[in-house]
Write a protein that holds these residues in place. Sequence first.
Motif, PDB file in Angstrom:
ATOM      1  N   THR A 169       0.840  -1.195   0.000  1.00  0.00           N
ATOM      2  CA  THR A 169       0.000   0.000   0.000  1.00  0.00           C
ATOM      3  C   THR A 169       0.876   1.247   0.000  1.00  0.00           C
ATOM      4  N   THR A 170       0.673   2.098  -0.994  1.00  0.00           N
ATOM      5  CA  THR A 170       1.444   3.322  -1.102  1.00  0.00           C
ATOM      6  C   THR A 170       0.559   4.522  -0.827  1.00  0.00           C
ATOM      7  N   VAL A 171       1.199   5.672  -0.683  1.00  0.00           N
ATOM      8  CA  VAL A 171       0.442   6.906  -0.478  1.00  0.00           C
ATOM      9  C   VAL A 171      -0.527   7.137  -1.624  1.00  0.00           C
ATOM     10  N   ASP A 172      -0.045   6.973  -2.855  1.00  0.00           N
ATOM     11  CA  ASP A 172      -0.900   7.223  -4.013  1.00  0.00           C
ATOM     12  C   ASP A 172      -2.051   6.228  -4.090  1.00  0.00           C
ATOM     13  N   THR A 173      -1.822   4.985  -3.642  1.00  0.00           N
ATOM     14  CA  THR A 173      -2.895   3.995  -3.618  1.00  0.00           C
ATOM     15  C   THR A 173      -3.992   4.409  -2.637  1.00  0.00           C
ATOM     16  N   ILE A 174      -3.574   4.872  -1.475  1.00  0.00           N
ATOM     17  CA  ILE A 174      -4.547   5.288  -0.460  1.00  0.00           C
ATOM     18  C   ILE A 174      -5.382   6.468  -0.946  1.00  0.00           C
ATOM     19  N   ILE A 175      -4.712   7.493  -1.451  1.00  0.00           N
ATOM     20  CA  ILE A 175      -5.455   8.707  -1.813  1.00  0.00           C
ATOM     21  C   ILE A 175      -6.188   8.581  -3.149  1.00  0.00           C
ATOM     22  N   ALA A 176      -5.989   7.459  -3.827  1.00  0.00           N
ATOM     23  CA  ALA A 176      -6.789   7.207  -5.032  1.00  0.00           C
ATOM     24  C   ALA A 176      -8.226   6.857  -4.662  1.00  0.00           C
ATOM     25  N   GLY A 177      -8.434   6.435  -3.420  1.00  0.00           N
ATOM     26  CA  GLY A 177      -9.784   6.148  -2.945  1.00  0.00           C
ATOM     27  C   GLY A 177     -10.513   7.414  -2.540  1.00  0.00           C
ATOM     28  N   LYS A 178     -11.712   7.244  -2.012  1.00  0.00           N
ATOM     29  CA  LYS A 178     -12.521   8.388  -1.608  1.00  0.00           C
ATOM     30  C   LYS A 178     -12.057   8.927  -0.258  1.00  0.00           C
ATOM     31  N   TYR A 179     -12.067  10.237  -0.132  1.00  0.00           N
ATOM     32  CA  TYR A 179     -11.827  10.877   1.161  1.00  0.00           C
ATOM     33  C   TYR A 179     -12.890  10.388   2.143  1.00  0.00           C
ATOM     34  N   PRO A 180     -12.516   9.974   3.370  1.00  0.00           N
ATOM     35  CA  PRO A 180     -13.458   9.299   4.284  1.00  0.00           C
ATOM     36  C   PRO A 180     -14.425  10.240   4.990  1.00  0.00           C
ATOM     37  N   ALA A 181     -15.236  10.915   4.222  1.00  0.00           N
ATOM     38  CA  ALA A 181     -16.146  11.915   4.782  1.00  0.00           C
ATOM     39  C   ALA A 181     -17.181  11.288   5.715  1.00  0.00           C
ATOM     40  N   LYS A 182     -17.679  10.121   5.341  1.00  0.00           N
ATOM     41  CA  LYS A 182     -18.745   9.508   6.141  1.00  0.00           C
ATOM     42  C   LYS A 182     -18.239   9.136   7.538  1.00  0.00           C
ATOM     43  N   SER A 183     -17.037   8.587   7.611  1.00  0.00           N
ATOM     44  CA  SER A 183     -16.511   8.236   8.936  1.00  0.00           C
ATOM     45  C   SER A 183     -16.241   9.484   9.755  1.00  0.00           C
ATOM     46  N   SER A 192     -12.486  16.663  16.774  1.00  0.00           N
ATOM     47  CA  SER A 192     -12.441  15.454  15.951  1.00  0.00           C
ATOM     48  C   SER A 192     -11.274  15.478  14.979  1.00  0.00           C
ATOM     49  N   ARG A 193     -10.928  16.661  14.504  1.00  0.00           N
ATOM     50  CA  ARG A 193      -9.860  16.784  13.508  1.00  0.00           C
ATOM     51  C   ARG A 193      -8.468  16.529  14.067  1.00  0.00           C
ATOM     52  N   VAL A 194      -8.298  16.546  15.380  1.00  0.00           N
ATOM     53  CA  VAL A 194      -6.964  16.369  15.967  1.00  0.00           C
ATOM     54  C   VAL A 194      -6.389  14.998  15.618  1.00  0.00           C
ATOM     55  N   VAL A 195      -7.200  13.949  15.716  1.00  0.00           N
ATOM     56  CA  VAL A 195      -6.744  12.587  15.431  1.00  0.00           C
ATOM     57  C   VAL A 195      -7.027  12.273  13.968  1.00  0.00           C
ATOM     58  N   LYS A 196      -5.969  11.981  13.238  1.00  0.00           N
ATOM     59  CA  LYS A 196      -6.080  11.733  11.803  1.00  0.00           C
ATOM     60  C   LYS A 196      -6.233  10.244  11.508  1.00  0.00           C
ATOM     61  N   ASP A 197      -6.969   9.922  10.448  1.00  0.00           N
ATOM     62  CA  ASP A 197      -7.040   8.544   9.984  1.00  0.00           C
ATOM     63  C   ASP A 197      -5.968   8.307   8.921  1.00  0.00           C
ATOM     64  N   ALA A 198      -5.896   7.078   8.430  1.00  0.00           N
ATOM     65  CA  ALA A 198      -4.830   6.711   7.492  1.00  0.00           C
ATOM     66  C   ALA A 198      -4.878   7.547   6.208  1.00  0.00           C
ATOM     67  N   TYR A 199      -6.080   7.885   5.768  1.00  0.00           N
ATOM     68  CA  TYR A 199      -6.214   8.676   4.547  1.00  0.00           C
ATOM     69  C   TYR A 199      -5.626  10.078   4.756  1.00  0.00           C
ATOM     70  N   GLU A 200      -5.925  10.668   5.894  1.00  0.00           N
ATOM     71  CA  GLU A 200      -5.399  12.006   6.177  1.00  0.00           C
ATOM     72  C   GLU A 200      -3.876  11.984   6.323  1.00  0.00           C
ATOM     73  N   ILE A 201      -3.344  10.945   6.965  1.00  0.00           N
ATOM     74  CA  ILE A 201      -1.891  10.829   7.087  1.00  0.00           C
ATOM     75  C   ILE A 201      -1.261  10.710   5.704  1.00  0.00           C
ATOM     76  N   ALA A 202      -1.913   9.986   4.799  1.00  0.00           N
ATOM     77  CA  ALA A 202      -1.398   9.866   3.436  1.00  0.00           C
ATOM     78  C   ALA A 202      -1.379  11.213   2.730  1.00  0.00           C
ATOM     79  N   LEU A 203      -2.417  12.013   2.926  1.00  0.00           N
ATOM     80  CA  LEU A 203      -2.450  13.351   2.323  1.00  0.00           C
ATOM     81  C   LEU A 203      -1.341  14.234   2.889  1.00  0.00           C
ATOM     82  N   LEU A 204      -1.132  14.152   4.187  1.00  0.00           N
ATOM     83  CA  LEU A 204      -0.066  14.930   4.816  1.00  0.00           C
ATOM     84  C   LEU A 204       1.303  14.462   4.341  1.00  0.00           C
ATOM     85  N   ARG A 205       1.462  13.161   4.159  1.00  0.00           N
ATOM     86  CA  ARG A 205       2.737  12.649   3.650  1.00  0.00           C
ATOM     87  C   ARG A 205       2.967  13.134   2.210  1.00  0.00           C
ATOM     88  N   LYS A 206       1.910  13.122   1.417  1.00  0.00           N
ATOM     89  CA  LYS A 206       2.020  13.604   0.036  1.00  0.00           C
ATOM     90  C   LYS A 206       2.420  15.072   0.006  1.00  0.00           C
TER      91      LYS A 206
END
Length: 466
Positions: free
Chosen positions: A2-16, A170-184
């Motif tokens: 799993t790479t950063v680009d693979t993660i962020i190719a999915g949908k931003y996790p708005a529902k969660s 809620s925004r303080v704790v990031k999920d994997a998708y957000e960490i991928a965006l920050l890494r990018k």
Amino acid sequence: MTTVDTIIAGKYPAKSHARRVAESLRPHYQGTTGVIYLEAQKTRLIEDNDEPVPFRQRRPFFYLSGCLLPDASLIYDIGSDKLTLFIPPIDPEDVIWSGLPLSATEALKLYDVDDVLDTTKVNSTLASIASAHGGKAIAFAMADQVSDGTEFSGYAEADFSSLKSSIDQSRVVKDAYEIALLRKANDISAKAHIAAIKASKSATNEREIEGAFISACIANGAREQSYHPIVACGENGATLHYPKNDAELTDPVTKQRKSNVLIDAGGEYRTYCADITRAIPLGGRFAAETRQIYKIVLQMQTECIEMLKEGVQWEDVHALAHRIAIKGLLELGILRGSEDELFAKRISVAFFPHGLGHYLGMDTHDTGGNPNYEDKDSMFKYLRVRGRLPAGSVITVEPGIYFCRFIIEPFVKSPELSKYIDTNVLEKYWSVGGVRIEDNIHVTKDGYENLTTAPKVIEEVESLAL
């Protein structure tokens, strides 16, 4: 793998994110249910002009939608767990100039929502949800982000005060998708910092280095900047948020090229920010005094980062940075006295006046830090984060040592404090300006993950600057 680009190719996790905010709001609708209503940033024209103001999506709206469209809205029905995005209907005149907008069908494929309607249906949808909950639901919104004509009739209450703080926390704790965006954002910004270092070799003005940084960000996919870059040569680096970026790199009086440049800059990727600071030499090698200060600051940062893990008290990390600064400045002879006395007297604040870092996410100075700017203790007054760090948070670690006459001279002139600073030794360091080293750190349960890859080891920085 799993790479950063693979993660962020999915949908931003708005529902969660919507569910997380709803859980935070639970004490406010205990025994009933609630509805969250948010609006996107509006299209606004520049004053006395027919061009739009540069668009920056409202962060609360993006957090629950992942949508970068202006003039949109969203409704999250907590009781039915349904997230609906509302997008503007087609404006035939706008199509002439800008082309066809995103359709509801396309939006449903792009965003993590359950339904997409046009914005003319906001009020009827709000009314339908209110009726379905028998008039007992509470509507949560932000008073300054509700358009005239939006109706909350039929709800037990319209709460305009609780939603913002719930989203902020809620925004303080990031999920994997957000960490991928920050890494990018960090990966792109690292390339831009390298481009800026290389540009410094032939640059004659701070703005040329800034231009190289911004150009590299855009070329690599970060069209927006997290904040206005700081490019400060020589003594300009002593100004923490130096705004000008227009000074010549050669001293107009001595005709000598200044010794170093402080670059504080980060690109923004899909609303998520990098915030990176580096000090670089002009001429390929750090001047002796700058190198000495750089080593102290790098040690401050290294040891502070090593402290990080879930539950660490941020004030303790900040205090460690000051103790390392004190020890280093004592060894150089700039300070005199015992380490404990210098710490107790807060002498290091003259050289390190700001906080060690801040939360990072969709905002550079992200939400949830709970600062206390009324603190009477000068060492902690400007800390943007107070308390224990949760796993999943992302925080900057940015110690610095500065030689700012405006800040240091009151200490030198103080009958009580002047004995702790050797002004004869200090005189050699004014030209350093300031050295700050800043990385973006993901706090984990058992440690940390450094998201920043921009070079900072002295030998590596110098090799790029040669």
